[in-house]
Motif scaffolding. Sequence first.
Motif, PDB file in Angstrom:
ATOM      1  N   MET A  23    -115.570 -64.593 -19.767  1.00 56.17           N
ATOM      2  CA  MET A  23    -116.264 -65.326 -18.706  1.00 56.17           C
ATOM      3  C   MET A  23    -117.737 -65.465 -19.045  1.00 56.17           C
ATOM      4  O   MET A  23    -118.319 -66.559 -18.936  1.00 56.17           O
ATOM      5  N   LEU A  24    -118.351 -64.374 -19.488  1.00 52.62           N
ATOM      6  CA  LEU A  24    -119.767 -64.400 -19.824  1.00 52.62           C
ATOM      7  C   LEU A  24    -120.034 -65.337 -21.003  1.00 52.62           C
ATOM      8  O   LEU A  24    -121.038 -66.059 -21.012  1.00 52.62           O
ATOM      9  N   CYS A  93    -110.503 -71.722 -15.777  1.00 52.96           N
ATOM     10  CA  CYS A  93    -110.373 -70.933 -17.006  1.00 52.96           C
ATOM     11  C   CYS A  93    -109.975 -69.508 -16.639  1.00 52.96           C
ATOM     12  O   CYS A  93    -110.697 -68.826 -15.897  1.00 52.96           O
ATOM     13  N   LEU A  94    -108.836 -69.074 -17.163  1.00 55.67           N
ATOM     14  CA  LEU A  94    -108.405 -67.693 -16.977  1.00 55.67           C
ATOM     15  C   LEU A  94    -109.033 -66.855 -18.076  1.00 55.67           C
ATOM     16  O   LEU A  94    -108.945 -67.188 -19.263  1.00 55.67           O
ATOM     17  N   ALA A  95    -109.676 -65.761 -17.685  1.00 51.65           N
ATOM     18  CA  ALA A  95    -110.350 -64.895 -18.656  1.00 51.65           C
ATOM     19  C   ALA A  95    -110.000 -63.449 -18.338  1.00 51.65           C
ATOM     20  O   ALA A  95    -110.698 -62.783 -17.570  1.00 51.65           O
ATOM     21  N   GLY A  96    -108.872 -63.010 -18.880  1.00 56.96           N
ATOM     22  CA  GLY A  96    -108.396 -61.669 -18.555  1.00 56.96           C
ATOM     23  C   GLY A  96    -107.844 -61.585 -17.150  1.00 56.96           C
ATOM     24  O   GLY A  96    -107.893 -60.520 -16.519  1.00 56.96           O
ATOM     25  N   LEU A 114    -106.785 -73.400 -18.259  1.00 60.32           N
ATOM     26  CA  LEU A 114    -106.765 -72.878 -19.622  1.00 60.32           C
ATOM     27  C   LEU A 114    -106.690 -71.361 -19.604  1.00 60.32           C
ATOM     28  O   LEU A 114    -107.116 -70.712 -18.647  1.00 60.32           O
ATOM     29  N   ASN A 115    -106.159 -70.805 -20.692  1.00 56.45           N
ATOM     30  CA  ASN A 115    -106.090 -69.357 -20.854  1.00 56.45           C
ATOM     31  C   ASN A 115    -106.399 -69.010 -22.294  1.00 56.45           C
ATOM     32  O   ASN A 115    -106.209 -69.827 -23.193  1.00 56.45           O
TER      33      ASN A 115
END
Length: 209
Positions: A23-24, A93-96, A114-115
């Motif tokens: 994410m960052l 956006c999937l981030a973990g 998106l992943n």
Amino acid sequence: MISNESSGICRIAVLISGRGSNMLALVRAARDGAIPNAQIVVVISDRADAPGLKLAAEQGIETLVIERRGRSRADHEREIIAALRARHVDLVCLAGYMRLLSPVFIEAYRWRTLNIHPSLLPSFPGLDAQRQALEHGVKWTGCTVHFVDETLDGGPIIEQRVVPVLDDDTVETLSARILAEEHKAYPAAVARVVRGELRLIGRRVISKS
């Protein structure tokens, strides 16, 4: 695959469950212009204790906690979708993010979700991909950015980066090297989507040019 003509800016939401390092990376890429004409407008977690929430807040990003515990998947996802629509989100956006999305969510953001996964899909989907790679004795692994569909880590592939598996690797050392590539691959893939460079033919994501 996304539509942001009304404002000229692609409004992105990031869903997390943990530390939020990808994410960052997306936040920084959007601010630096590596993801053009894009803004991370909200970070949503299904866990109140996710460390990524603090990171997002430090970056001045709106954060929301939408807990899943004690709720049906339908109720949980309805609240997330409502939050996304209220913020006019174009891309998710999937981030973990550690919960499988239902067909209802996927249909609401079809080809706009998106992943990123820490393997060269279709090899080693699901949890513990790095451990799976070591146990199978592969010599190369990596990370994959893909569109999310109804399958487990099975959506069309946008971007992949390759990482060698060293003889003395542990899950921790391999994971760290893959993560470094994830931080490059995810912004690159999102930028391609935002720029409208891609088209989908069957399962293949290819350049329009």
